[in-house]
Structure formats: structure tokens, C-alpha cells
Design a protein around this motif. Structure first.
Motif, PDB file in Angstrom:
ATOM      1  N   THR A   1       0.836  -1.201   0.000  1.00 30.49           N
ATOM      2  CA  THR A   1       0.000   0.000   0.000  1.00 30.49           C
ATOM      3  C   THR A   1       0.871   1.252   0.000  1.00 30.49           C
ATOM      4  N   GLY A   2       1.937   1.234   0.807  1.00 26.09           N
ATOM      5  CA  GLY A   2       2.845   2.375   0.828  1.00 26.09           C
ATOM      6  C   GLY A   2       3.499   2.603  -0.519  1.00 26.09           C
ATOM      7  N   ALA A   3       3.886   1.508  -1.168  1.00 22.62           N
ATOM      8  CA  ALA A   3       4.520   1.619  -2.492  1.00 22.62           C
ATOM      9  C   ALA A   3       3.526   2.179  -3.509  1.00 22.62           C
ATOM     10  N   ARG A   4       2.271   1.752  -3.402  1.00 18.63           N
ATOM     11  CA  ARG A   4       1.245   2.241  -4.326  1.00 18.63           C
ATOM     12  C   ARG A   4       1.042   3.752  -4.146  1.00 18.63           C
ATOM     13  N   LEU A   5       1.075   4.217  -2.894  1.00 19.28           N
ATOM     14  CA  LEU A   5       0.932   5.650  -2.632  1.00 19.28           C
ATOM     15  C   LEU A   5       2.145   6.425  -3.147  1.00 19.28           C
ATOM     16  N   GLY A   6       3.327   5.895  -2.872  1.00 20.58           N
ATOM     17  CA  GLY A   6       4.546   6.536  -3.345  1.00 20.58           C
ATOM     18  C   GLY A   6       4.993   7.738  -2.537  1.00 20.58           C
ATOM     19  N   ARG A   7       4.202   8.166  -1.593  1.00 21.18           N
ATOM     20  CA  ARG A   7       4.528   9.318  -0.740  1.00 21.18           C
ATOM     21  C   ARG A   7       3.659   9.241   0.508  1.00 21.18           C
ATOM     22  N   GLU A   8       3.995  10.054   1.488  1.00 19.96           N
ATOM     23  CA  GLU A   8       3.187  10.112   2.702  1.00 19.96           C
ATOM     24  C   GLU A   8       1.943  10.954   2.435  1.00 19.96           C
ATOM     25  N   VAL A   9       0.790  10.433   2.813  1.00 22.19           N
ATOM     26  CA  VAL A   9      -0.482  11.129   2.596  1.00 22.19           C
ATOM     27  C   VAL A   9      -1.226  11.233   3.925  1.00 22.19           C
ATOM     28  N   ARG A  10      -1.740  12.418   4.201  1.00 18.88           N
ATOM     29  CA  ARG A  10      -2.516  12.637   5.430  1.00 18.88           C
ATOM     30  C   ARG A  10      -4.005  12.600   5.089  1.00 18.88           C
ATOM     31  N   ALA A  11      -4.754  11.759   5.776  1.00 14.74           N
ATOM     32  CA  ALA A  11      -6.195  11.656   5.547  1.00 14.74           C
ATOM     33  C   ALA A  11      -6.840  10.917   6.708  1.00 14.74           C
ATOM     34  N   HIS A  12      -8.080  11.258   7.007  1.00 16.23           N
ATOM     35  CA  HIS A  12      -8.865  10.577   8.038  1.00 16.23           C
ATOM     36  C   HIS A  12      -8.162  10.560   9.399  1.00 16.23           C
ATOM     37  N   GLY A  13      -7.459  11.639   9.702  1.00 11.82           N
ATOM     38  CA  GLY A  13      -6.818  11.728  11.003  1.00 11.82           C
ATOM     39  C   GLY A  13      -5.558  10.909  11.134  1.00 11.82           C
ATOM     40  N   THR A  14      -4.946  10.497  10.026  1.00 12.70           N
ATOM     41  CA  THR A  14      -3.717   9.721  10.112  1.00 12.70           C
ATOM     42  C   THR A  14      -2.808  10.059   8.943  1.00 12.70           C
ATOM     43  N   LEU A  15      -1.593   9.524   8.998  1.00 18.17           N
ATOM     44  CA  LEU A  15      -0.616   9.719   7.929  1.00 18.17           C
ATOM     45  C   LEU A  15      -0.056   8.353   7.567  1.00 18.17           C
ATOM     46  N   PHE A  16       0.021   8.088   6.262  1.00 22.89           N
ATOM     47  CA  PHE A  16       0.561   6.794   5.841  1.00 22.89           C
ATOM     48  C   PHE A  16       1.245   6.942   4.490  1.00 22.89           C
ATOM     49  N   GLY A  17       2.258   6.102   4.273  1.00 21.29           N
ATOM     50  CA  GLY A  17       3.001   6.087   3.024  1.00 21.29           C
ATOM     51  C   GLY A  17       4.161   5.122   3.166  1.00 21.29           C
ATOM     52  N   PRO A  18       5.078   5.119   2.233  1.00 25.73           N
ATOM     53  CA  PRO A  18       6.192   4.162   2.272  1.00 25.73           C
ATOM     54  C   PRO A  18       7.107   4.338   3.477  1.00 25.73           C
ATOM     55  N   VAL A  19       7.328   5.576   3.905  1.00 23.35           N
ATOM     56  CA  VAL A  19       8.202   5.792   5.063  1.00 23.35           C
ATOM     57  C   VAL A  19       7.531   5.279   6.334  1.00 23.35           C
ATOM     58  N   THR A  20       6.246   5.571   6.482  1.00 20.42           N
ATOM     59  CA  THR A  20       5.500   5.073   7.644  1.00 20.42           C
ATOM     60  C   THR A  20       5.530   3.550   7.685  1.00 20.42           C
ATOM     61  N   ALA A  21       5.287   2.920   6.543  1.00 12.06           N
ATOM     62  CA  ALA A  21       5.271   1.457   6.495  1.00 12.06           C
ATOM     63  C   ALA A  21       6.605   0.870   6.943  1.00 12.06           C
ATOM     64  N   THR A  22       7.701   1.475   6.503  1.00 11.54           N
ATOM     65  CA  THR A  22       9.024   0.934   6.829  1.00 11.54           C
ATOM     66  C   THR A  22       9.413   1.206   8.272  1.00 11.54           C
ATOM     67  N   THR A  23       9.163   2.423   8.753  1.00 14.25           N
ATOM     68  CA  THR A  23       9.549   2.739  10.133  1.00 14.25           C
ATOM     69  C   THR A  23       8.730   1.932  11.133  1.00 14.25           C
ATOM     70  N   GLN A  24       7.443   1.745  10.858  1.00 13.38           N
ATOM     71  CA  GLN A  24       6.640   0.959  11.793  1.00 13.38           C
ATOM     72  C   GLN A  24       7.009  -0.518  11.728  1.00 13.38           C
ATOM     73  N   ALA A  25       7.525  -0.951  10.597  1.00 11.47           N
ATOM     74  CA  ALA A  25       7.978  -2.339  10.493  1.00 11.47           C
ATOM     75  C   ALA A  25       9.139  -2.610  11.451  1.00 11.47           C
ATOM     76  N   VAL A  26       9.926  -1.573  11.764  1.00  9.18           N
ATOM     77  CA  VAL A  26      11.036  -1.742  12.712  1.00  9.18           C
ATOM     78  C   VAL A  26      10.503  -2.189  14.066  1.00  9.18           C
ATOM     79  N   GLY A  27       9.465  -1.479  14.562  1.00 11.30           N
ATOM     80  CA  GLY A  27       8.885  -1.856  15.852  1.00 11.30           C
ATOM     81  C   GLY A  27       8.273  -3.236  15.837  1.00 11.30           C
ATOM     82  N   ILE A  28       7.690  -3.607  14.712  1.00 16.31           N
ATOM     83  CA  ILE A  28       7.081  -4.936  14.580  1.00 16.31           C
ATOM     84  C   ILE A  28       8.154  -6.020  14.631  1.00 16.31           C
ATOM     85  N   LYS A  29       9.257  -5.794  13.950  1.00 19.66           N
ATOM     86  CA  LYS A  29      10.367  -6.758  13.973  1.00 19.66           C
ATOM     87  C   LYS A  29      10.965  -6.868  15.376  1.00 19.66           C
ATOM     88  N   VAL A  30      11.071  -5.735  16.066  1.00 10.80           N
ATOM     89  CA  VAL A  30      11.585  -5.757  17.442  1.00 10.80           C
ATOM     90  C   VAL A  30      10.675  -6.595  18.331  1.00 10.80           C
TER      91      VAL A  30
END
Length: 411
Positions: free
Chosen positions: A275-304
Motif C-alpha cells: 500500500t505504501g509503495a502504491r501511494l509513493g509518498r506520505e499522505v494525510r487523511a482521516h486523522g492519520t498519515l501513511f506512506g512508504p516511510v511510515t510502512a518501513t519505520t513501523q515495520a522496525v517496531g514490529i520486527k523488534v
């Protein structure tokens, strides 16, 4: 480390007063004399009316002052007052009780307030966000009351957003009962508005309350359902739809990782990255922010959380720029990064990252538990840096006491 009940009533009053409120301030807030406050703190005299007045002024239940229950971790006087005002706003509006002088405002103005609240929230300014949400709830409820029959859906949507914000602030500040109440009212408003997107957003919010209440199986089931309910067709999805979906599947991955379910976490992560790759950039909507950077940084916490330290470090090395993230997301990534370094026994790198985040956003850090966990993990490395970081979060190296730094310096 003494337990809350080990202190005397006078000591507890002094701790709760903290450094920001003097005895003279408390006297003024309660309508008592300074002598009366001094006697209360010296355990010489404390009448029931004075006890109740002090409890009200400090924003706590009388049972906290009497030592029958402990205060919430890291809550200062301003925090407690915000929670009290937020609680009143949530419960009063849900009951249809509005101040007699409430003036309904335009929907466009309410939407601007929604955006302002989310901006404060994602900057990690939770106290300010909570202070704005309380009157916002009242204004949104007043707008709904004035809407003609058949034209209430937009006002119900705004009211759902206001309740969801209240639930998020309460959840972060440890007011779990208030969080449950607020998210329940948000769901009711979203369902009345027949707004499928908001229903899913509220469902994900409730899953987060479950997560922090250690109801992991329920949190995962609800997070997964919320994501499935709004899964778009990638070929024609709008950026806003992809943002909402990406945020949902990412959170589902977080919950799965807390349960140690590597397969499900991996599946959700794959959807998040796609989904982040499809967006290609960070997008703010519905009270949140998501994009490729968000997907990767949050994956760090998940791996931890899954104990995959090597994979977490590989992701950290691949991340070059986090400037597009919100302040809160950037701080959270710093915590996950510091935890990964601690797990790898890279003590200096862990403390460097942690100290930088704590100094950059001290108010945000007060409402997080991970800094204390990291300090506890690094506790075997007795260094000047460790002592500095421990002081910033108000714990001694090797301990995880529940009292904030203001409490520990008050006695």
C-alpha cells in the motif's frame, strides 16, 4: 521503591501538588488558608471538606490522596485537569446535556477544529489536543442538535471524529474507562451517520484500546475486520482510501507482532508495504498519515516485538529520511530504533537515540512506557549517559517506579 500506600496523606498531597503548584496556589484553588494546606501536608489536620476540596483542585479522586489507589503514571496537575474536563464533555454530550449558553457553529468551522486537533495529536501535544477536544465535543453536539431531520449525517460524522479523538487522548494518558466510553460513543455516531469509513476507523481505534488493555486476541480480530471492511481495489483507489487501509493493516501487523504471530504479522506487513509503495509518498487523511516511510519505520517496531533484531537493524540502515513523518511517529520510530540497538547490546547507540528523542519531545515522552523499558534493559551498562537518560524519564537506573520525576523530587 516505596509504594503509593507507604506515603502519608500529607506526603501524597505534596507529591500530587508537584513543583508547578505552590502551597499558596493550592490554598487559592481550594478557598482555604495557607496554614490549612500546611497542616494537611504535615498530617496535623485534614477535615473531610478540605480533603474533597484538595482532591477537586488536584484533579484526582479522594481515594488517591488517601492512598487507596495509586495515581496514573506520569500524570501532572495539568494532565489530570484535562482528563477531568474531557470526561465531563464525553459523558455530558452523550447524555444530551449541553451548557445553556452553547452556540452552534458551522460544520466547516467544526471540520477545521477536527484538523487542528489531529495536528496537535500527531505532534505529540496530547494535553493541548485534549484541552481543545473537550469544548469541540460540546460544539459538535450542539451542531447535531440544530441540524434538521434528514440532514444530520455530516454533523454525526464530525461528532464521531470528536469522540474518537477524545478516546485516543484518554487511551494515551491511561484513562482506560474514559477511552472505552468515548470510542463507544464514536461508534454509535458513525453508525448513525451510515459512514462505513468512519465505522472502520472507530473499529481500529477500539482495537488500539484493547491492545493497551492487554486484550490481544480481541484487538487482532477487530483490527483485521476493520482493515478488511475498507480494503480498496488498488487499481482505482484514491490516495485517501489507500491511506486509511494502509494504516489499518499496519496496526493489525502491530497487534499480531505483540501476540508473537510471525506469519500473520508478515502477511499484514506485506500488505502495508504494498500500500505504501502504491501511494509513493506520505499522505494525510482521516486523522492519520501513511506512506512508504511510515510502512518501513513501523515495520522496525514490529520486527523488534517479534524478536527479529537483525531484520530490524537492516530496516534501520535502509531508512535515510523521516522528515515526512509526524512528530509523534518520528518519536515512536526513535523508541523502536533505540530498543533494537538495546536488543543488539549496542548500548551507546541505544542511549544516544533515546536521549535525543526525550530532549526533543519531553511532553510526548511522559506518556510513553517504552523509554523506561529501554533504560531497564540497558541498566547493566552503568554510564553517565544512562544516568542522564534515567533522569529525563524520572526513574533510577535499574528501576521502573510508577512515580514521575516531579513526585520523586517533591519529598
Amino acid at each position: 521503591m516505596p509504594q503509593w500506600s507507604d506515603y502519608s496523606t500529607g506526603e501524597r498531597i505534596k507529591i500530587l501538588r508537584g513543583r508547578d503548584i505552590t502551597q499558596a496556589d493550592l490554598a487559592e484553588l481550594t478557598g482555604r488558608s495557607i496554614v490549612t494546606i500546611q497542616k494537611a501536608e504535615q498530617d496535623k489536620a485534614l477535615s473531610l471538606p478540605t480533603l474533597l476540596a484538595i482532591a477537586s483542585a488536584l484533579g484526582v479522586d479522594a481515594s488517591v490522596i488517601l492512598g487507596q489507589q495509586a495515581p496514573r503514571k506520569a500524570l501532572e496537575h495539568s494532565d489530570r485537569m484535562v482528563i477531568r474536563d474531557l470526561s465531563r464533555a464525553v459523558h455530558d454530550t452523550a447524555a444530551g446535556i449541553l451548557p445553556v449558553d452553547t452556540e452552534p457553529v458551522a460544520l466547516s468551522e467544526l471540520q477545521e477544529t477536527t484538523d487542528k486537533c489531529w495536528n496537535l495529536y500527531w505532534q505529540g501535544r496530547y494535553i493541548e489536543a485534549g484541552a481543545v477536544v473537550a469544548p469541540f465535543l460540546t460544539a459538535a453536539a450542539a451542531r447535531l442538535h440544530e441540524q434538521p431531520a434528514g440532514e444530520q449525517a455530516p454533523a454525526l460524522g464530525v461528532l464521531s471524529d470528536a469522540y474518537r479523538l477524545a478516546g485516543y487522548v484518554a487511551n494515551l494518558m491511561g484513562a482506560r474507562d474514559l477511552a472505552y466510553a468515548a470510542i463507544g460513543h464514536a461508534q454509535a455516531a458513525a453508525e448513525r451517520a451510515a459512514d462505513a469509513m468512519r465505522v472502520a476507523l472507530v473499529g481500529s481505534g477500539r482495537a488500539w484500546v484493547y491492545l493497551r488493555d492487554a486484550r490481544l486476541p480481541e484487538a487482532l480480530a477487530l483490527a483485521e475486520k476493520s482493515a478488511a471492511d475498507i480494503e480498496p481495489r488498488f487499481s482505482r483507489a484514491t490516495p485517501e482510501e489507500l491511506t486509511a487501509y494502509g494504516s489499518h493493516v499496519n496496526f493489525a501487523a502491530v497487534v499480531a507482532s505483540r501476540m508473537g504471530d510471525k506469519d500473520r504479522a508478515g502477511d499484514f506487513l506485506s500488505q502495508s508495504h504494498a500500500t505504501g509503495a502504491r501511494l509513493g509518498r506520505e499522505v494525510r487523511a482521516h486523522g492519520t498519515l501513511f506512506g512508504p516511510v511510515t510502512a518501513t519505520t513501523q515495520a522496525v517496531g514490529i520486527k523488534v516485538a517479534l524478536g527479529q533484531t537483525g531484520q530490524a537493524l537492516d530496516l534501520i540502515h535502509s531508512i535515510q529520511d523521516v522528515s515526512e513523518l509526524t512528530d509523534a511517529a518520528r518519536n515512536r520510530y526513535a523508541m523502536d530504533k533505540a530498543m533494537a540497538h538495546a536488543d543488539a547490546r549496542q548500548w551507546d547507540a541505544s542511549l544516544d537515540t533515546l536521549e535525543e528523542a526525550l530532549r526533543r519531545s519531553p511532553d510526548w515522552a511522559r506518556h510513553q512506557t517504552l523509554p523506561g523499558v529501554i533504560v531497564e534493559k540497558v541498566g547493566k551498562a552503568s554510564t553517565a549517559r544512562l544516568r542522564r537518560v534515567s533522569k529525563l524519564i524520572g526513574v533510577a537506573p535499574g528501576t521502573q517506579g510508577f512515580l514521575p520525576a516531579t513526585a520523586k523530587t517533591a519529598l
